[in-house]
Motif scaffolding. Sequence first.
Motif, PDB file in Angstrom:
ATOM      1  N   MET A 296      -0.491  40.741  26.633  1.00 53.50           N
ATOM      2  CA  MET A 296       0.815  40.316  26.449  1.00 53.50           C
ATOM      3  C   MET A 296       1.232  40.386  27.734  1.00 53.50           C
ATOM      4  O   MET A 296       1.558  41.796  28.052  1.00 53.50           O
ATOM      5  N   GLY A 297       1.650  40.134  28.894  1.00 58.45           N
ATOM      6  CA  GLY A 297       3.069  39.547  29.722  1.00 58.45           C
ATOM      7  C   GLY A 297       3.853  41.083  29.277  1.00 58.45           C
ATOM      8  O   GLY A 297       4.494  41.403  28.637  1.00 58.45           O
ATOM      9  N   VAL A 298       4.359  41.288  30.456  1.00 60.38           N
ATOM     10  CA  VAL A 298       5.931  42.328  30.635  1.00 60.38           C
ATOM     11  C   VAL A 298       7.182  41.232  29.845  1.00 60.38           C
ATOM     12  O   VAL A 298       7.752  41.427  29.133  1.00 60.38           O
ATOM     13  N   GLY A 299       6.843  39.500  30.762  1.00 64.51           N
ATOM     14  CA  GLY A 299       8.241  39.394  29.863  1.00 64.51           C
ATOM     15  C   GLY A 299       7.957  38.576  28.777  1.00 64.51           C
ATOM     16  O   GLY A 299       9.151  39.080  28.027  1.00 64.51           O
ATOM     17  N   THR A 300       7.319  38.595  27.881  1.00 62.65           N
ATOM     18  CA  THR A 300       6.353  38.855  26.870  1.00 62.65           C
ATOM     19  C   THR A 300       7.135  39.774  25.833  1.00 62.65           C
ATOM     20  O   THR A 300       8.409  39.117  24.890  1.00 62.65           O
ATOM     21  N   LYS A 301       6.714  40.707  26.286  1.00 55.87           N
ATOM     22  CA  LYS A 301       7.604  41.805  25.395  1.00 55.87           C
ATOM     23  C   LYS A 301       8.727  42.413  25.361  1.00 55.87           C
ATOM     24  O   LYS A 301       9.938  42.592  24.740  1.00 55.87           O
ATOM     25  N   THR A 302       9.248  41.752  26.820  1.00 55.86           N
ATOM     26  CA  THR A 302      11.242  41.452  27.125  1.00 55.86           C
ATOM     27  C   THR A 302      11.375  41.010  25.826  1.00 55.86           C
ATOM     28  O   THR A 302      12.849  41.072  25.311  1.00 55.86           O
ATOM     29  N   ILE A 303      10.901  39.421  25.555  1.00 57.17           N
ATOM     30  CA  ILE A 303      11.294  38.237  24.662  1.00 57.17           C
ATOM     31  C   ILE A 303      11.287  38.626  23.635  1.00 57.17           C
ATOM     32  O   ILE A 303      12.274  38.875  22.616  1.00 57.17           O
ATOM     33  N   LEU A 304      10.174  39.679  23.160  1.00 56.79           N
ATOM     34  CA  LEU A 304      10.024  39.728  21.551  1.00 56.79           C
ATOM     35  C   LEU A 304      11.075  41.383  20.775  1.00 56.79           C
ATOM     36  O   LEU A 304      11.136  41.425  19.989  1.00 56.79           O
ATOM     37  N   LEU A 305      11.725  42.440  22.317  1.00 55.83           N
ATOM     38  CA  LEU A 305      11.822  43.692  21.989  1.00 55.83           C
ATOM     39  C   LEU A 305      13.132  42.517  22.166  1.00 55.83           C
ATOM     40  O   LEU A 305      14.121  43.228  20.533  1.00 55.83           O
ATOM     41  N   GLN A 306      13.806  41.175  23.058  1.00 52.17           N
ATOM     42  CA  GLN A 306      15.378  41.132  22.680  1.00 52.17           C
ATOM     43  C   GLN A 306      15.344  40.772  21.558  1.00 52.17           C
ATOM     44  O   GLN A 306      16.215  40.790  20.580  1.00 52.17           O
ATOM     45  N   PHE A 307      14.798  39.979  20.854  1.00 52.55           N
ATOM     46  CA  PHE A 307      14.504  39.180  19.270  1.00 52.55           C
ATOM     47  C   PHE A 307      14.915  40.739  18.385  1.00 52.55           C
ATOM     48  O   PHE A 307      15.599  40.230  17.425  1.00 52.55           O
ATOM     49  N   VAL A 308      13.906  40.682  18.349  1.00 48.07           N
ATOM     50  CA  VAL A 308      13.359  41.871  16.851  1.00 48.07           C
ATOM     51  C   VAL A 308      14.944  42.894  17.013  1.00 48.07           C
ATOM     52  O   VAL A 308      15.134  42.389  16.086  1.00 48.07           O
ATOM     53  N   SER A 309      15.592  43.686  18.053  1.00 44.19           N
ATOM     54  CA  SER A 309      16.683  44.116  18.216  1.00 44.19           C
ATOM     55  C   SER A 309      18.373  42.480  17.671  1.00 44.19           C
ATOM     56  O   SER A 309      18.500  43.670  16.507  1.00 44.19           O
ATOM     57  N   PHE A 310      18.126  41.639  17.976  1.00 43.30           N
ATOM     58  CA  PHE A 310      18.937  40.862  17.538  1.00 43.30           C
ATOM     59  C   PHE A 310      19.089  40.603  16.147  1.00 43.30           C
ATOM     60  O   PHE A 310      19.621  40.986  15.542  1.00 43.30           O
ATOM     61  N   ALA A 311      17.357  40.027  15.902  1.00 40.22           N
ATOM     62  CA  ALA A 311      17.513  39.567  14.355  1.00 40.22           C
ATOM     63  C   ALA A 311      17.936  41.710  13.413  1.00 40.22           C
ATOM     64  O   ALA A 311      18.293  41.118  12.387  1.00 40.22           O
ATOM     65  N   ILE A 312      17.108  42.474  14.060  1.00 46.44           N
ATOM     66  CA  ILE A 312      17.193  43.733  12.704  1.00 46.44           C
ATOM     67  C   ILE A 312      19.340  43.858  12.789  1.00 46.44           C
ATOM     68  O   ILE A 312      20.166  43.541  11.650  1.00 46.44           O
ATOM     69  N   LEU A 313      20.434  43.374  14.120  1.00 44.21           N
ATOM     70  CA  LEU A 313      21.238  43.302  13.790  1.00 44.21           C
ATOM     71  C   LEU A 313      22.551  42.674  12.959  1.00 44.21           C
ATOM     72  O   LEU A 313      22.633  43.258  12.749  1.00 44.21           O
ATOM     73  N   PHE A 314      21.181  41.265  13.180  1.00 38.46           N
ATOM     74  CA  PHE A 314      22.360  40.022  11.960  1.00 38.46           C
ATOM     75  C   PHE A 314      21.912  40.003  11.284  1.00 38.46           C
ATOM     76  O   PHE A 314      23.149  40.043  10.781  1.00 38.46           O
ATOM     77  N   VAL A 315      20.603  40.889  10.697  1.00 39.30           N
ATOM     78  CA  VAL A 315      20.815  40.555   9.123  1.00 39.30           C
ATOM     79  C   VAL A 315      21.092  42.050   8.183  1.00 39.30           C
ATOM     80  O   VAL A 315      21.870  41.621   7.490  1.00 39.30           O
ATOM     81  N   LEU A 316      21.174  43.268   9.527  1.00 43.07           N
ATOM     82  CA  LEU A 316      22.130  44.332   9.035  1.00 43.07           C
ATOM     83  C   LEU A 316      23.670  43.574   8.956  1.00 43.07           C
ATOM     84  O   LEU A 316      24.548  44.545   7.997  1.00 43.07           O
ATOM     85  N   ALA A 317      24.380  42.918   9.741  1.00 34.59           N
ATOM     86  CA  ALA A 317      25.880  43.124   9.922  1.00 34.59           C
ATOM     87  C   ALA A 317      26.005  41.749   8.851  1.00 34.59           C
ATOM     88  O   ALA A 317      27.043  42.144   8.354  1.00 34.59           O
ATOM     89  N   ARG A 318      25.023  40.554   8.543  1.00 37.32           N
ATOM     90  CA  ARG A 318      25.030  40.031   7.692  1.00 37.32           C
ATOM     91  C   ARG A 318      25.326  40.905   5.925  1.00 37.32           C
ATOM     92  O   ARG A 318      26.323  39.780   5.014  1.00 37.32           O
ATOM     93  N   LEU A 319      24.646  41.522   6.109  1.00 43.16           N
ATOM     94  CA  LEU A 319      24.652  42.207   5.003  1.00 43.16           C
ATOM     95  C   LEU A 319      25.734  42.868   4.389  1.00 43.16           C
ATOM     96  O   LEU A 319      26.103  43.321   3.520  1.00 43.16           O
ATOM     97  N   GLY A 320      26.076  43.460   5.671  1.00 43.48           N
ATOM     98  CA  GLY A 320      27.861  44.200   5.331  1.00 43.48           C
ATOM     99  C   GLY A 320      28.994  43.376   5.884  1.00 43.48           C
ATOM    100  O   GLY A 320      29.682  43.851   4.742  1.00 43.48           O
ATOM    101  N   LEU A 321      28.757  42.656   6.285  1.00 41.82           N
ATOM    102  CA  LEU A 321      29.546  41.905   6.395  1.00 41.82           C
ATOM    103  C   LEU A 321      29.442  40.861   4.502  1.00 41.82           C
ATOM    104  O   LEU A 321      31.216  40.403   3.975  1.00 41.82           O
TER     105      LEU A 321
END
Length: 77
Positions: free
Chosen positions: A1-26
């Motif tokens: 897995m390339g470094v660019g792919t890792k950054t995209i996955l890290l970006q997506f996972v961090s966004f997804a976790i915060l999205f779910v937490l924000a949605r549940l909290g709101l």
Amino acid sequence: MGVGTKTILLQFVSFAILFVLARLGLSYFTDLQGLWLPVISAVVATILAPQFKVFKTDQGDKICVRWIFLKKIKVLN
């Protein structure tokens, strides 16, 4: 897995976790319904999510993180 792919996955996972937490909290603390709940959750997650970037150096590719809660840019590898 390339470094660019890792950054995209890290970006997506961090966004997804915060999205779910924000949605549940709101949904728990407010009376938002319909389209407003995911839209506001996406805005909150976009603002709070860390940003991952790839920089090419002489030693190889480096993943750097910039986040609203960190004062400096942090190098991961």
